[in-house]
Design a protein around this motif. Structure first.
Motif, short mmCIF file in Angstrom:
data_model
loop_
_atom_site.label_atom_id
_atom_site.label_comp_id
_atom_site.label_asym_id
_atom_site.label_seq_id
_atom_site.Cartn_x
_atom_site.Cartn_y
_atom_site.Cartn_z
N ASP A 1 -53.24 15.67 44.84
CA ASP A 1 -53.57 16.01 43.98
C ASP A 1 -51.87 15.45 42.90
OD1 ASP A 1 -55.67 16.76 44.82
OD2 ASP A 1 -55.17 18.65 44.79
N ALA A 2 -50.92 16.02 42.99
CA ALA A 2 -49.30 15.48 42.69
C ALA A 2 -48.64 16.00 43.10
CB ALA A 2 -49.84 16.51 40.81
N GLY A 3 -46.75 14.86 42.81
CA GLY A 3 -46.20 15.56 43.63
C GLY A 3 -44.81 15.34 42.65
N LEU A 4 -44.38 16.55 42.74
CA LEU A 4 -42.89 16.63 42.29
C LEU A 4 -41.31 16.01 42.86
CD1 LEU A 4 -41.64 18.21 39.52
CD2 LEU A 4 -41.46 20.03 40.87
N THR A 5 -40.75 14.99 41.90
CA THR A 5 -39.63 14.20 42.47
C THR A 5 -38.64 14.75 41.44
OG1 THR A 5 -39.66 12.50 41.85
CG2 THR A 5 -41.06 12.99 43.45
N SER A 6 -37.73 14.40 41.68
CA SER A 6 -36.50 13.99 40.83
C SER A 6 -36.38 12.73 40.64
CB SER A 6 -34.92 14.34 41.62
OG SER A 6 -35.28 14.02 42.84
N CYS A 7 -35.77 12.29 39.60
CA CYS A 7 -35.37 11.00 39.78
C CYS A 7 -33.92 10.70 39.72
CB CYS A 7 -35.47 10.63 38.36
SG CYS A 7 -35.69 11.45 36.71
N GLU A 8 -33.14 9.45 39.17
CA GLU A 8 -32.16 9.00 38.88
C GLU A 8 -31.49 9.65 37.68
OE1 GLU A 8 -30.61 8.76 42.06
OE2 GLU A 8 -31.70 8.38 43.75
N ALA A 9 -32.05 8.94 36.31
CA ALA A 9 -32.28 8.44 35.51
C ALA A 9 -32.95 8.93 34.67
CB ALA A 9 -31.05 7.13 34.70
N LEU A 10 -32.75 8.38 33.22
CA LEU A 10 -33.88 8.31 32.19
C LEU A 10 -33.57 7.20 31.18
CD1 LEU A 10 -34.82 12.15 31.09
CD2 LEU A 10 -36.33 10.40 33.20
N VAL A 11 -35.03 6.15 30.53
CA VAL A 11 -34.09 5.00 30.12
C VAL A 11 -33.93 5.46 28.43
CG1 VAL A 11 -33.89 2.68 30.00
CG2 VAL A 11 -33.90 3.64 31.88
N ALA A 12 -33.97 6.15 27.66
CA ALA A 12 -33.76 6.18 26.75
C ALA A 12 -34.36 5.09 25.62
CB ALA A 12 -32.99 6.29 25.22
N ARG A 13 -34.78 3.93 25.15
CA ARG A 13 -34.81 2.50 24.98
C ARG A 13 -36.44 2.48 24.91
NH1 ARG A 13 -32.58 -0.89 21.18
NH2 ARG A 13 -30.21 -0.66 22.90
N THR A 14 -36.67 2.65 26.29
CA THR A 14 -38.32 2.02 26.58
C THR A 14 -38.73 3.06 27.53
OG1 THR A 14 -36.98 1.90 29.23
CG2 THR A 14 -37.71 -0.67 27.75
N GLY A 15 -37.92 4.99 26.81
CA GLY A 15 -38.72 5.82 28.30
C GLY A 15 -39.80 5.82 29.74
N ASP B 1 -28.34 11.06 19.67
CA ASP B 1 -30.32 11.45 20.12
C ASP B 1 -31.09 10.52 21.34
OD1 ASP B 1 -30.07 11.79 17.15
OD2 ASP B 1 -29.87 10.38 16.38
N LEU B 2 -30.43 10.22 22.23
CA LEU B 2 -30.75 9.45 23.49
C LEU B 2 -31.53 10.78 24.30
CD1 LEU B 2 -27.61 8.80 25.71
CD2 LEU B 2 -29.24 6.92 24.36
N ALA B 3 -32.20 12.06 24.13
CA ALA B 3 -32.98 12.71 24.62
C ALA B 3 -34.15 12.63 23.56
CB ALA B 3 -32.79 14.24 25.22
N ILE B 4 -34.35 12.74 22.19
CA ILE B 4 -35.27 12.48 21.48
C ILE B 4 -36.49 11.24 20.90
CG2 ILE B 4 -35.63 12.63 18.74
CD1 ILE B 4 -33.42 14.31 18.46
N ASP B 5 -35.19 9.84 21.48
CA ASP B 5 -35.84 8.78 21.55
C ASP B 5 -35.75 9.02 23.08
OD1 ASP B 5 -34.53 8.49 19.16
OD2 ASP B 5 -32.36 6.59 20.44
N PHE B 6 -35.66 8.73 24.13
CA PHE B 6 -36.76 9.02 25.83
C PHE B 6 -37.51 9.90 24.67
CE2 PHE B 6 -38.06 10.83 28.83
CZ PHE B 6 -38.29 9.97 29.88
N ALA B 7 -37.61 11.22 24.61
CA ALA B 7 -39.42 11.75 24.67
C ALA B 7 -40.38 10.95 23.67
CB ALA B 7 -39.06 12.78 24.14
N LYS B 8 -39.98 9.73 23.20
CA LYS B 8 -40.66 9.51 21.47
C LYS B 8 -41.53 8.20 22.38
CE LYS B 8 -38.12 10.14 17.17
NZ LYS B 8 -37.69 10.14 16.18
N ASN B 9 -40.25 7.74 23.32
CA ASN B 9 -40.87 5.93 23.63
C ASN B 9 -41.48 6.74 25.37
OD1 ASN B 9 -39.44 4.54 21.55
ND2 ASN B 9 -37.92 5.02 23.26
N PHE B 10 -41.72 7.82 25.36
CA PHE B 10 -42.76 8.18 27.05
C PHE B 10 -43.64 8.40 26.36
CE2 PHE B 10 -43.08 11.63 30.25
CZ PHE B 10 -42.90 11.06 30.81
N VAL B 11 -43.80 9.70 25.58
CA VAL B 11 -44.93 9.68 25.10
C VAL B 11 -45.61 8.72 24.55
CG1 VAL B 11 -46.21 10.60 22.81
CG2 VAL B 11 -44.08 11.90 24.51
N ARG B 12 -44.83 7.24 24.03
CA ARG B 12 -45.77 6.30 23.41
C ARG B 12 -46.08 5.81 24.34
NH1 ARG B 12 -43.81 1.46 23.04
NH2 ARG B 12 -41.41 2.36 23.75
#
Length: 220
Positions: free
Chosen positions: A113-127, A42-53
């Motif tokens: 106005d906006a910039g689009l980048t990549s990233c190194e990683a997404l942390v599920a625990r903290t979003g 459930d990593l992606a789900i946990d990340f999404a929840k915490n990211f939105v939070r």
């Protein structure tokens, strides 16, 4: 002659000084920081929840075509005239999808106005989103524009911050760690002045993640 109270206190002090002070228990740095592990399934789900939070705006993309549609709709909704994109891989991706973008630094300071980048990683625990200065986006594109847009893959989601840092070390090697590593958790905010929450005080006022599903298709 009986000892006075002063003599008793001094003797106890001398006795205490002759004994080594009790030391706290040695911490176990190999132990998990958090008691509850994050489920790998459930990593992606946990990340999404915490990211939105924490205030992030989340878009799940089933395919590259789905990403194009969602990015186009977002640009139209927010009336973004200039979307700065500096990474060659992202430029090619947007070009293939006929998405208009600004590929150089022309008028960047005046119209970021906006910039689009990549990233190194997404942390599920903290979003959180882990970015570094090693990409062509450098240090500025994730900080200076009013809106920070990120394209990431589901394979980049990890349980905790330590796992994210291990990915960076594996990618660049222990002797070539990027000079700038930033852990972004929600939009830039502060309430230092009269306890009034202000967004965009030290960086983008909004952070938007497009999570592209790159998991291999299940076979039946």
């Amino acid at each position: 002659m009986a000892d006075t109270s002063r003599d008793i206190i001094l003797r106890r002090i001398r006795e205490a000084l002759q004994k080594p002070a009790e030391q706290p228990a040695r911490p176990d740095f190999s132990a998990a920081l958090h008691p509850r592990p994050v489920s790998e399934e459930d990593l992606a789900i946990d990340f999404a929840k915490n990211f939105v939070r924490v205030g992030g705006l989340f878009y799940y993309c089933e395919s590259e075509e789905h990403f194009y549609d969602q990015l186009f709709a977002y640009k139209k909704e927010k009336e973004l005239e200039r979307l700065f994109v500096w990474e060659p891989e992202l430029k090619k991706l947007l070009h293939d999808g006929n998405i208009v973008f600004q590929g150089d630094e022309t008028e960047f300071l005046a119209h970021a106005d906006a910039g689009l980048t990549s990233c190194e990683a997404l942390v599920a625990r903290t979003g959180s989103i882990l970015v570094s200065g090693a990409s062509s986006s450098g240090r500025r594109l994730s900080i200076y524009p009013d809106q920070h847009l990120v394209l990431a893959r589901t394979s980049q989601v990890v349980p905790d911050i330590g796992d994210a840092l291990k990915l960076v070390q594996q990618k660049y090697g222990p002797d070539r760690i990027p000079s700038m590593i930033s852990l972004t958790t929600g939009p830039s905010r502060t309430a230092d002045i009269e306890k009034t929450l202000v967004l965009g005080a030290h960086g983008p006022r909004s952070i938007v993640l497009f999570l592209l599903d790159d998991a291999p298709a299940a076979t039946t």
